[in-house]
Design an enzyme around this catalytic site. Structure first.
Site, PDB file in Angstrom:
ATOM      1  N   ASP A 254       0.840  -1.202   0.000  1.00  0.00           N
ATOM      2  CA  ASP A 254       0.000   0.000   0.000  1.00  0.00           C
ATOM      3  C   ASP A 254       0.874   1.251   0.000  1.00  0.00           C
ATOM      4  OD1 ASP A 254      -1.751   2.073   0.444  1.00  0.00           O
ATOM      5  OD2 ASP A 254      -2.416   1.388   2.423  1.00  0.00           O
TER       6      ASP A 254
ATOM      7  N   GLU B  81      30.849  10.437   7.235  1.00  0.00           N
ATOM      8  CA  GLU B  81      31.330  10.263   8.611  1.00  0.00           C
ATOM      9  C   GLU B  81      30.170  10.525   9.576  1.00  0.00           C
ATOM     10  OE1 GLU B  81      34.524  13.037   9.042  1.00  0.00           O
ATOM     11  OE2 GLU B  81      35.866  11.969   7.689  1.00  0.00           O
TER      12      GLU B  81
ATOM     13  N   GLU C  64      27.946  10.729  12.832  1.00  0.00           N
ATOM     14  CA  GLU C  64      28.114  10.767  14.284  1.00  0.00           C
ATOM     15  C   GLU C  64      26.772  10.470  14.941  1.00  0.00           C
ATOM     16  OE1 GLU C  64      31.613  14.214  14.197  1.00  0.00           O
ATOM     17  OE2 GLU C  64      29.511  14.766  14.535  1.00  0.00           O
TER      18      GLU C  64
ATOM     19  N   GLU D 220      33.476  10.862  20.151  1.00  0.00           N
ATOM     20  CA  GLU D 220      33.496  12.188  19.537  1.00  0.00           C
ATOM     21  C   GLU D 220      33.520  13.284  20.613  1.00  0.00           C
ATOM     22  OE1 GLU D 220      33.864  14.338  17.337  1.00  0.00           O
ATOM     23  OE2 GLU D 220      34.313  13.096  15.579  1.00  0.00           O
TER      24      GLU D 220
ATOM     25  N   GLU E  76      31.549   8.031  16.812  1.00  0.00           N
ATOM     26  CA  GLU E  76      31.637   8.013  15.352  1.00  0.00           C
ATOM     27  C   GLU E  76      32.239   6.691  14.909  1.00  0.00           C
ATOM     28  OE1 GLU E  76      34.256  10.294  11.949  1.00  0.00           O
ATOM     29  OE2 GLU E  76      33.195  11.552  13.408  1.00  0.00           O
TER      30      GLU E  76
ATOM     31  N   HIS F  68      29.943  14.652   7.918  1.00  0.00           N
ATOM     32  CA  HIS F  68      30.820  15.179   6.883  1.00  0.00           C
ATOM     33  C   HIS F  68      30.867  14.171   5.735  1.00  0.00           C
ATOM     34  CE1 HIS F  68      32.918  16.863  10.685  1.00  0.00           C
ATOM     35  NE2 HIS F  68      31.900  17.635  10.338  1.00  0.00           N
TER      36      HIS F  68
ATOM     37  N   ARG G 113      38.491  23.439   8.862  1.00  0.00           N
ATOM     38  CA  ARG G 113      37.235  22.790   9.213  1.00  0.00           C
ATOM     39  C   ARG G 113      36.089  23.770   9.457  1.00  0.00           C
ATOM     40  NH1 ARG G 113      40.904  18.833  10.263  1.00  0.00           N
ATOM     41  NH2 ARG G 113      40.113  16.691  10.252  1.00  0.00           N
TER      42      ARG G 113
ATOM     43  N   GLU H 152      35.343  17.553   0.872  1.00  0.00           N
ATOM     44  CA  GLU H 152      34.503  17.164   2.016  1.00  0.00           C
ATOM     45  C   GLU H 152      33.463  18.252   2.230  1.00  0.00           C
ATOM     46  OE1 GLU H 152      35.076  16.346   6.817  1.00  0.00           O
ATOM     47  OE2 GLU H 152      36.442  17.663   5.744  1.00  0.00           O
TER      48      GLU H 152
ATOM     49  N   ARG I 117      30.938  19.647   4.609  1.00  0.00           N
ATOM     50  CA  ARG I 117      30.898  19.482   6.059  1.00  0.00           C
ATOM     51  C   ARG I 117      29.552  19.838   6.690  1.00  0.00           C
ATOM     52  NH1 ARG I 117      35.265  18.631   8.883  1.00  0.00           N
ATOM     53  NH2 ARG I 117      34.617  19.938  10.644  1.00  0.00           N
TER      54      ARG I 117
END
Length: 470
Positions: A51, A130, A132, A212, A220, A269, A339, A358, A360
Site C-alpha cells: 500500500d 562520517e 556521528e 566524539e 563516530e 561530513h 574545518r 569534504e 561538512r
C-alpha cells in the site's frame, strides 16, 4: 547475484524467512517479511505488492497499489532476527506502467549515476560519509496539550559528576572534552567494537571508530569510501545495525543532530570524488592540488549549497547545530584543511587518489540516496557550467568580523529557509530526469505541513522561562 544465487545463499545459511526493505523519501527503512517458501525466481521480476498510500509522501489512496521489486544483488543475512532471515533491498515500481517510481530514493540514486555516465564527465562517484551519533542510557519525551518535556541521560555525561551512583567513580566526559579519550572516560569502546563487528559481517568495510567531542556518549564509526549507490545502501544498514546493537545492550542511539544543549551536535561530513576509467578526476595543479574540473565541481556545490542543505540537513533540529560561531560550518566557502569552511579539501595525503572534497554541512538525518545524489548533481552542474568556486577562505572563519562575514554566502538559518532555497533552486537536480518535480514538491510540502507547522503551533518550554511572568 542472480535470483538463483539468492536462493542458493538462503539455503546455505538456513534461512526460513526473507525480509524485504525499502526506503521512504525521508530516509526511513520500511520492511515486510515473508516465508521464503512463498518466493521463487519470478518474484524478482514481478515484485510484491504493498500500500503506497501508507508511506509518507508517496501515493494517494485512490492510486495506492505499488510494487516492491527485490534486487538480488543486495542479499545479506539480517543479524537481528531470531529466525535465520535473509534481507534484500527493493526498488519501487508502478504496477500498471512498470516504470520505476519517481519518488523512490534508490531509483533517484540509480538515475543520477546513469546521468553522470551520460554526461561523459565521469563514470564513478565515490562517497565517504562520517556519521556521528549519541549513545544514551535513558530518554523520555512528551508533547501534548498540557505540557512538553524531554530528558536524556548518560552514565558518562558531565552533568552526572554529582549523582549518587552507588559509588560514583567520577570518570565523566567533560563538555566538548570527548575527542579521543581512552577508558575509563570512553566507556563505549566495546560497544562500538560490537557494532563494527556486525557491520563487517554484512560486508561493510570500516576504517575506524572513536568517541566524539561531546559529552554523554557521542561516537563516530567511519566506513571506507564506496561507489554512491553502494554507500547509500550501506548507510541504511549502518543506522539499522548501530541502533539495534545498542538496543540489545540496553542502550539507545539517536542520530538527531542536536540532542544536547550547549555541546557539539552530530554531523555527517561527506567526502565525494569523481572518477573515470579507474582514475581520479580530482587531482591537478590548481589550488590545494585540485584539478580545474574538481574546482568547478566545488563551485557547483557552493552555488547550490543552500538548496543542498534542505536535503543534507532535513530536520528543524538540524539548524540547532548549524549555528554561526560554533564548530559546525555555516559559511559556504572552499578551503584546504580548514574545518570552519563548508567545503574542505583534506590534505592528509599527497596521493592523487586521495584527492576529494569534504562537504561538512550534512548531518545523519539525511536520506543518503537523495543527499549524496544531490551533491553529485551540484558537482556535475559546476563542471558543465565551469562555475568558479571563488577565492579560498584560508583563515579561521569564526574570527571574521560581521562586515567580512556579510560578504560571504552562508547556510540557511532554519529548515524553512532551506526549503525555500530548494523550491527556488532545483533545476540542477531535475536535469536528466534524475529528481522528479513530484518528489521535490512532496518533500517540501511534507516538511512544511507535518514538521514546521506543528512546531510553529506549539509553545516551547523555554518560553515559560522567558515569558510566564511577563
Amino acid at each position: 547475484m542472480t535470483p538463483k544465487d539468492f536462493f542458493a545463499f538462503a539455503e546455505k545459511n538456513g534461512a526460513k524467512m526473507v525480509d524485504l526493505k525499502f526506503t521512504d523519501i525521508f530516509g526511513t527503512w520500511q520492511h515486510c517479511s515473508y516465508p521464503i517458501s512463498t518466493w521463487d525466481e519470478s518474484t524478482f521480476e514481478d515484485g510484491v505488492g504493498f500500500d503506497g498510500s501508507s508511506i509518507r509522501g508517496w501515493q494517494t489512496i485512490d492510486s495506492s497499489d505499488m510494487l516492491a521489486v527485490p534486487d538480488a544483488s543486495t542479499v545479506k543475512m539480517d543479524p537481528f532476527f531470531k529466525q535465520p532471515t535473509v534481507s534484500v533491498l527493493a526498488d519501487i515500481v508502478d504496477p500498471i506502467t512498470k516504470e520505476d517510481y519517481n519518488k523512490d530514493p534508490r531509483n533517484v540514486a540509480k538515475n543520477g549515476l546513469a546521468y553522470l555516465k551520460q554526461t561523459g564527465i565521469a563514470d564513478t562517484c565515490f562517497i565517504g560519509p562520517e556519521p556521528e551519533f549519541f549513545v544514551f542510557d535513558d530518554v523520555r519525551y512528551l508533547s501534548n496539550q498540557r505540557g512538553a518535556m524531554y530528558e536524556i541521560d548518560s552514565s558518562e555525561a558531565a552533568w552526572n559528576t554529582g549523582r549518587s551512583e552507588e559509588a560514583n567513580l567520577g570518570h565523566k566526559v567533560g563538555y566538548k572534552g570527548g575527542y579521543f579519550p581512552v577508558s575509563p572516560l570512553d566507556t563505549y569502546g566495546d560497544l562500538r567494537a560490537e557494532m563494527v563487528e556486525e557491520l563487517i559481517k554484512l560486508g561493510i568495510v570500516v576504517e575506524a571508530h572513536h568517541h566524539e567531542v561531546a559529552t554523554a556518549g557521542q561516537c563516530e564509526i567511519d566506513m571506507e569510501f564506496a561507489p554512491l549507490l553502494q554507500m547509500a545502501d550501506q548507510f541504511m544498514w549502518y543506522k539499522y545495525v548501530i541502533k539495534n546493537v545498542a538496543k540489545r545492550n540496553g542502550k539507545t542511539v539517536t542520530f538527531m543532530p542536536k540532542p544536547v544543549f550547549e555541546d557539539n551536535g552530530s554531523g555527517m561530513h561527506t567526502h565525494i570524488s569523481l572518477w573515470k576509467g579507474g582514475d581520479t578526476l580530482m587531482y591537478g595543479d590548481g589550488y590545494a592540488g585540485m584539478s580545474e574540473l574538481a574546482l568547478n565541481a566545488i563551485g557547483g556545490i557552493l552555488k547550490h549549497g543552500r538548496a543542498l542543505i534542505a536535503l543534507s540537513n532535513p530536520t528543524a533540529n538540524s539548524f540547532h547545530r548549524l549555528v554561526p560561531g560554533f564548530e559546525a560550518p555555516v559559511t559556504l566557502a572552499m578551503s584546504q584543511r580548514n574545518r570552519s569552511a563548508s567545503c574542505r579539501i583534506p590534505m592528509y595525503s599527497g596521493s592523487p587518489k586521495a584527492k576529494r572534497v569534504e562537504f561538512r554541512c550534512p548531518d545523519p538525518t539525511a536520506n543518503g540516496y537523495l543527499s549524496f545524489t544531490a551533491l553529485m548533481m551540484a558537482m556535475i552542474d559546476g563542471v558543465q557550467n565551469k562555475i568558479d568556486p571563488g577565492e579560498p577562505l584560508d583563515r579561521d572563519i569564526y574570527d571574521m568580523t560581521p562586515e567580512e562575514l556579510a560578504e560571504t554566502n552562508v547556510a540557511p538559518k532554519s529548515l524553512e529557509e532551506a526549503l525555500d532555497a530548494l523550491e527556488g533552486d532545483h533545476a540542477f537536480l531535475t536535469a536528466g530526469d534524475v529528481f522528479s518535480e513530484d518528489l521535490i514538491k512532496s518533500f517540501i510540502e511534507y516538511k512544511r505541513t507535518e514538521e514546521l507547522d506543528p512546531i510553529r503551533l506549539r509553545p516551547h518550554p523555554y518560553e515559560f522561562d522567558l515569558y510566564y511572568n511577563a
